[in-house]
Design a protein around this motif. Structure first.
Motif, mmCIF file in Angstrom:
data_model
loop_
_atom_site.group_PDB
_atom_site.id
_atom_site.type_symbol
_atom_site.label_atom_id
_atom_site.label_comp_id
_atom_site.label_asym_id
_atom_site.label_seq_id
_atom_site.Cartn_x
_atom_site.Cartn_y
_atom_site.Cartn_z
ATOM 1 N N ALA A 105 -12.952 -123.496 -43.065
ATOM 2 C CA ALA A 105 -12.856 -121.386 -43.356
ATOM 3 C C ALA A 105 -11.760 -121.221 -42.332
ATOM 4 O O ALA A 105 -11.383 -120.138 -41.585
ATOM 5 C CB ALA A 105 -13.896 -121.169 -42.013
ATOM 6 N N SER A 106 -10.524 -121.965 -42.698
ATOM 7 C CA SER A 106 -9.050 -121.424 -42.171
ATOM 8 C C SER A 106 -9.147 -120.827 -40.544
ATOM 9 O O SER A 106 -8.882 -120.555 -40.005
ATOM 10 C CB SER A 106 -8.091 -120.601 -42.940
ATOM 11 O OG SER A 106 -8.218 -121.572 -44.086
ATOM 12 N N PHE A 107 -10.570 -121.426 -39.874
ATOM 13 C CA PHE A 107 -10.405 -120.710 -38.258
ATOM 14 C C PHE A 107 -9.402 -120.935 -37.219
ATOM 15 O O PHE A 107 -9.563 -120.323 -36.979
ATOM 16 C CB PHE A 107 -12.166 -121.316 -37.966
ATOM 17 C CG PHE A 107 -12.250 -120.820 -36.799
ATOM 18 C CD1 PHE A 107 -13.687 -119.455 -36.716
ATOM 19 C CD2 PHE A 107 -12.173 -121.894 -35.285
ATOM 20 C CE1 PHE A 107 -13.508 -119.273 -34.974
ATOM 21 C CE2 PHE A 107 -12.161 -121.234 -34.170
ATOM 22 C CZ PHE A 107 -12.558 -119.815 -34.694
ATOM 23 N N PHE A 108 -8.755 -122.074 -37.956
ATOM 24 C CA PHE A 108 -7.535 -122.438 -36.606
ATOM 25 C C PHE A 108 -6.216 -122.073 -36.927
ATOM 26 O O PHE A 108 -5.322 -122.245 -36.428
ATOM 27 C CB PHE A 108 -7.607 -124.438 -36.661
ATOM 28 C CG PHE A 108 -9.395 -124.191 -35.860
ATOM 29 C CD1 PHE A 108 -9.749 -124.570 -34.633
ATOM 30 C CD2 PHE A 108 -9.501 -125.999 -37.097
ATOM 31 C CE1 PHE A 108 -10.552 -125.176 -34.202
ATOM 32 C CE2 PHE A 108 -10.984 -125.807 -36.310
ATOM 33 C CZ PHE A 108 -11.125 -125.481 -35.240
ATOM 34 N N GLN A 109 -6.333 -121.671 -38.612
ATOM 35 C CA GLN A 109 -5.040 -120.780 -39.000
ATOM 36 C C GLN A 109 -3.917 -119.929 -37.648
ATOM 37 O O GLN A 109 -3.161 -120.129 -37.937
ATOM 38 C CB GLN A 109 -4.705 -120.365 -40.151
ATOM 39 C CG GLN A 109 -5.323 -121.393 -41.018
ATOM 40 C CD GLN A 109 -4.182 -122.275 -41.467
ATOM 41 O OE1 GLN A 109 -2.493 -121.842 -40.882
ATOM 42 N NE2 GLN A 109 -3.838 -123.918 -41.612
ATOM 43 N N PRO A 110 -5.529 -118.923 -37.339
ATOM 44 C CA PRO A 110 -4.403 -117.927 -36.229
ATOM 45 C C PRO A 110 -3.321 -118.288 -35.164
ATOM 46 O O PRO A 110 -3.010 -117.855 -34.457
ATOM 47 C CB PRO A 110 -5.074 -116.820 -35.297
ATOM 48 C CG PRO A 110 -6.303 -116.960 -37.358
ATOM 49 C CD PRO A 110 -6.220 -118.747 -37.657
ATOM 50 N N LEU A 111 -3.343 -119.408 -34.793
ATOM 51 C CA LEU A 111 -3.604 -120.151 -33.780
ATOM 52 C C LEU A 111 -2.717 -120.786 -33.575
ATOM 53 O O LEU A 111 -1.645 -120.367 -33.546
ATOM 54 C CB LEU A 111 -4.658 -121.206 -32.984
ATOM 55 C CG LEU A 111 -4.227 -122.332 -31.836
ATOM 56 C CD1 LEU A 111 -3.708 -121.115 -30.546
ATOM 57 C CD2 LEU A 111 -5.505 -123.053 -31.657
ATOM 58 N N ILE A 112 -2.230 -121.296 -34.938
ATOM 59 C CA ILE A 112 -1.615 -121.911 -35.890
ATOM 60 C C ILE A 112 -0.333 -121.289 -35.796
ATOM 61 O O ILE A 112 1.510 -120.909 -34.963
ATOM 62 C CB ILE A 112 -1.442 -122.609 -36.575
ATOM 63 C CG1 ILE A 112 -2.383 -124.115 -36.517
ATOM 64 C CG2 ILE A 112 0.095 -123.889 -37.547
ATOM 65 C CD1 ILE A 112 -2.961 -124.302 -38.052
ATOM 66 N N GLN A 113 -0.348 -120.396 -36.008
ATOM 67 C CA GLN A 113 0.157 -118.905 -36.416
ATOM 68 C C GLN A 113 0.889 -118.911 -35.660
ATOM 69 O O GLN A 113 2.629 -118.009 -35.235
ATOM 70 C CB GLN A 113 -0.035 -118.195 -37.854
ATOM 71 C CG GLN A 113 -0.650 -118.252 -38.696
ATOM 72 C CD GLN A 113 -1.447 -117.314 -39.790
ATOM 73 O OE1 GLN A 113 -1.728 -116.238 -39.182
ATOM 74 N NE2 GLN A 113 -1.768 -117.831 -41.044
ATOM 75 N N ALA A 114 0.304 -118.506 -33.813
ATOM 76 C CA ALA A 114 0.952 -117.556 -32.877
ATOM 77 C C ALA A 114 1.504 -118.948 -32.243
ATOM 78 O O ALA A 114 1.920 -118.701 -31.259
ATOM 79 C CB ALA A 114 -0.518 -117.264 -32.148
ATOM 80 N N GLY A 115 1.981 -119.731 -32.836
ATOM 81 C CA GLY A 115 2.647 -121.081 -32.001
ATOM 82 C C GLY A 115 1.965 -122.408 -31.501
ATOM 83 O O GLY A 115 3.343 -123.693 -31.288
ATOM 84 N N GLY A 116 0.870 -122.487 -31.738
ATOM 85 C CA GLY A 116 -0.337 -123.681 -30.892
ATOM 86 C C GLY A 116 0.133 -124.130 -31.993
ATOM 87 O O GLY A 116 0.292 -123.954 -33.280
ATOM 88 N N GLN A 117 -0.415 -125.795 -31.813
ATOM 89 C CA GLN A 117 -0.552 -126.821 -32.703
ATOM 90 C C GLN A 117 -2.392 -127.275 -33.341
ATOM 91 O O GLN A 117 -3.236 -127.355 -31.802
ATOM 92 C CB GLN A 117 -0.007 -127.943 -31.930
ATOM 93 C CG GLN A 117 1.684 -127.890 -32.003
ATOM 94 C CD GLN A 117 1.793 -128.416 -31.855
ATOM 95 O OE1 GLN A 117 1.995 -129.593 -32.741
ATOM 96 N NE2 GLN A 117 2.726 -129.006 -30.575
ATOM 97 N N ALA A 118 -2.972 -127.481 -34.245
ATOM 98 C CA ALA A 118 -3.962 -127.923 -34.176
ATOM 99 C C ALA A 118 -3.972 -128.614 -35.025
ATOM 100 O O ALA A 118 -3.560 -129.044 -36.209
ATOM 101 C CB ALA A 118 -5.103 -126.588 -34.478
ATOM 102 N N ARG A 119 -4.851 -129.843 -35.328
ATOM 103 C CA ARG A 119 -4.507 -130.835 -36.190
ATOM 104 C C ARG A 119 -6.276 -131.962 -36.224
ATOM 105 O O ARG A 119 -7.045 -131.137 -34.957
ATOM 106 C CB ARG A 119 -3.357 -132.249 -35.574
ATOM 107 C CG ARG A 119 -2.266 -132.060 -35.724
ATOM 108 C CD ARG A 119 -1.490 -133.217 -34.291
ATOM 109 N NE ARG A 119 -0.056 -133.097 -34.429
ATOM 110 C CZ ARG A 119 -0.042 -134.117 -34.428
ATOM 111 N NH1 ARG A 119 -0.142 -135.329 -33.648
ATOM 112 N NH2 ARG A 119 2.095 -133.527 -33.883
#
Length: 502
Positions: A105-119
């Motif tokens: 669901a691309s749930f973590f994309q907003p976090l990546i766009q905010a400058g965080g990292q998610a793997r």
């Protein structure tokens, strides 16, 4: 007086040998000076996580099996987004299988766009092969490199229950102190497994000072290391008075079952608390096939009456305790990445003992029908007084030591032999497994594609993965040859012409 000095020296030697065995088995040293707070259920753990992340000023590192796309998942994700926007270092490592809904669901994309990292750990890929079977089952949060949370809980509203369903029963802890250093190293190892390594400056704890009196070791299990399995076996062999276990998905190996039965036969108060109804139903059914041999040996088995008990804890002799993500089954012991904290502290172990007894009030004991069994007394005092003459006390200690040595020998011998004799009491378990295999064989014989397609898919993925790895090795070899060829002319150009002085 000399006899007392000799006894003290012997006890000290035994403690040193036990500490050496535990350290080598766990692959982790015992580190004193930690401040530990036990946290129970979502009521304690979730608010503590939220507050710590909201107050973070430096970094937030999360390694989590399930990061759900639900109400509590949104709350934690939004906190991480806020922190990432302010420049806080946010690194989130989630397991693909455990969090597949959120991932798709691309749930973590907003976090990546905010400058965080998610793997994502081990997402499906052609090069993954059979490594996809191993998952990252850890539940760890590190805030500002000074506060560590380890538990059996995930970032999911499932643990909070609902209007008609009580919360899941689970246990975690908050820790400050020297154990932050191996915790950061464990996270960095998992992070590097999925991409670029973590910058070295994030591997140093913000505070090296002792914060409490608890001695603890951090066991970071990776596939095929079996560190927690070895430690669990040793603890089952070393326990002298009590061994109380809570496990969510109990499917122990024959070796561990033998260790529990030997301990119970030797007079150790062995108790096992497992779910009656599990979120993975077939595991509960398999667990029940292992009850009878345990009960016949004197192990007391209880089933939780609530919707789900998800804790993975152990407490032995009112002195040693374990809290973390490892279940008592082969998947946790040998295949997954797991993380546990082993505590050696009277106060914390005593608190876990009291919590275990409280949990038993909401559990039903399983007993053998039409069978007489030896009842095990309620927990003894931590410091039992020895009665009798010094000679009787010495003989009693010698007999106890001999029995314990025999149990340890049985456990180590089973490691070497790799098996045990089959008992007649296990006939029902083998019958159920045999019938199930016959049914599967009949279905596969009548519908061959039921086995052919999954097997072909698995073998194909494994073959493609190995082939891609070999191509990568060839490519690396060719690049090395090209680099050596490019380096050769430069050496010749730097060399002086023939006949001229160097």
């Amino acid at each position: 007086m000399k006899q007392e000095d000799s006894t003290q020296a012997t006890l000290q030697l035994v403690r040193q040998l036990a500490e050496q065995a535990l350290s080598r088995s766990a692959g982790a040293p015992l580190m004193p000076g930690n401040q530990v707070e036990l946290l129970y259920d979502s009521a304690d753990n979730f608010p503590a996580w939220e507050k710590a992340i909201a107050d973070s000023q430096d970094s937030v590192f999360i390694e989590m099996y399930i990061f759900a796309n639900d109400q509590f998942g949104w709350k934690i994700r939004d906190l991480l987004i806020q922190k990432a926007k302010t420049g806080i270092q946010v690194c989130l490592l989630y397991d693909w299988l455990g969090s597949w809904r959120a991932h798709l669901a691309s749930f973590f994309q907003p976090l990546i766009q905010a400058g965080g990292q998610a793997r994502a750990y081990h997402p499906p890929s052609l090069g993954g092969g059979l490594s996809l079977l191993g998952r990252n089952h850890r539940k760890m949060i590190i805030v500002d490199r000074r506060l560590l949370f380890v538990s059996g809980l995930c970032i999911s509203s499932s643990w909070e229950g609902g209007p008609d369903m009580p919360p899941w029963r689970d246990t975690g802890l908050a820790l400050q102190g020297p154990l932050l250093e191996p915790a950061l190293a464990a996270f960095a190892d998992s992070w590097a497994h999925c991409g670029e390594p973590l910058d070295g400056r994030w591997l140093t704890p913000a505070d090296h000072q002792a914060r409490g009196e608890a001695a603890a070791r951090l066991i970071a299990t990776t596939p095929s290391t079996a560190r927690m399995m070895r430690l669990d076996l040793l603890v089952a062999s070393f326990a002298r008075r009590t061994l109380w276990l809570t496990d969510a998905y109990f499917m122990a190996t024959s070796l561990y079952l033998s260790a529990l039965k030997q301990a119970a036969r030797d007079g150790v108060d062995v108790r096992l608390l497992v779910p009656r109804s599990s979120d993975i139903r077939w595991i509960a059914a398999v667990s029940r096939t292992q009850y009878r041999p345990l009960l016949e040996a004197g192990v007391r088995v209880y089933e939780w009456n609530g919707p789900m008990i998800h804790a993975k804890t152990a407490v032995a002799d009112g002195r040693w305790a374990r809290i973390g993500s490892t279940n008592l089954n082969l998947s946790s012991w040998l295949v997954n990445r797991e993380l546990d904290i082993a505590l050696e502290d009277d106060k914390l172990a005593g608190e876990l003992e009291q919590r275990f007894l409280l949990d038993l009030e909401n559990a039903t004991e399983i007993v053998l029908r039409h069978a007489r069994r030896k009842t095990v007394a309620e927990p003894m005092r931590r410091e039992r007084r020895q009665r009798g003459t010094p000679k009787e006390m010495a003989l009693s200690s010698a007999h106890s030591a001999a029995r314990q040595a025999a149990r340890i020998g049985d456990a180590l011998g089973a490691v070497v032999r790799g098996g045990r004799s089959v008992e007649s009491s296990e006939a029902p378990a083998f019958l159920s497994i045999g019938v199930a295999l016959c049914l599967i064989a009949a279905l596969v014989g009548y519908f061959p594609r039921l086995a052919a397609w999954p097997l072909a898919l698995m073998l194909g993925m494994a073959g493609i993965g190995i082939a891609l790895k070999s191509l990568g090795l060839y490519w690396r070899k060719m690049r090395k040859k090209q680099q050596s060829r490019l380096a050769a002319p430069s050496v010749e150009e730097d060399a002086p012409p023939p006949g001229k002085p160097k």
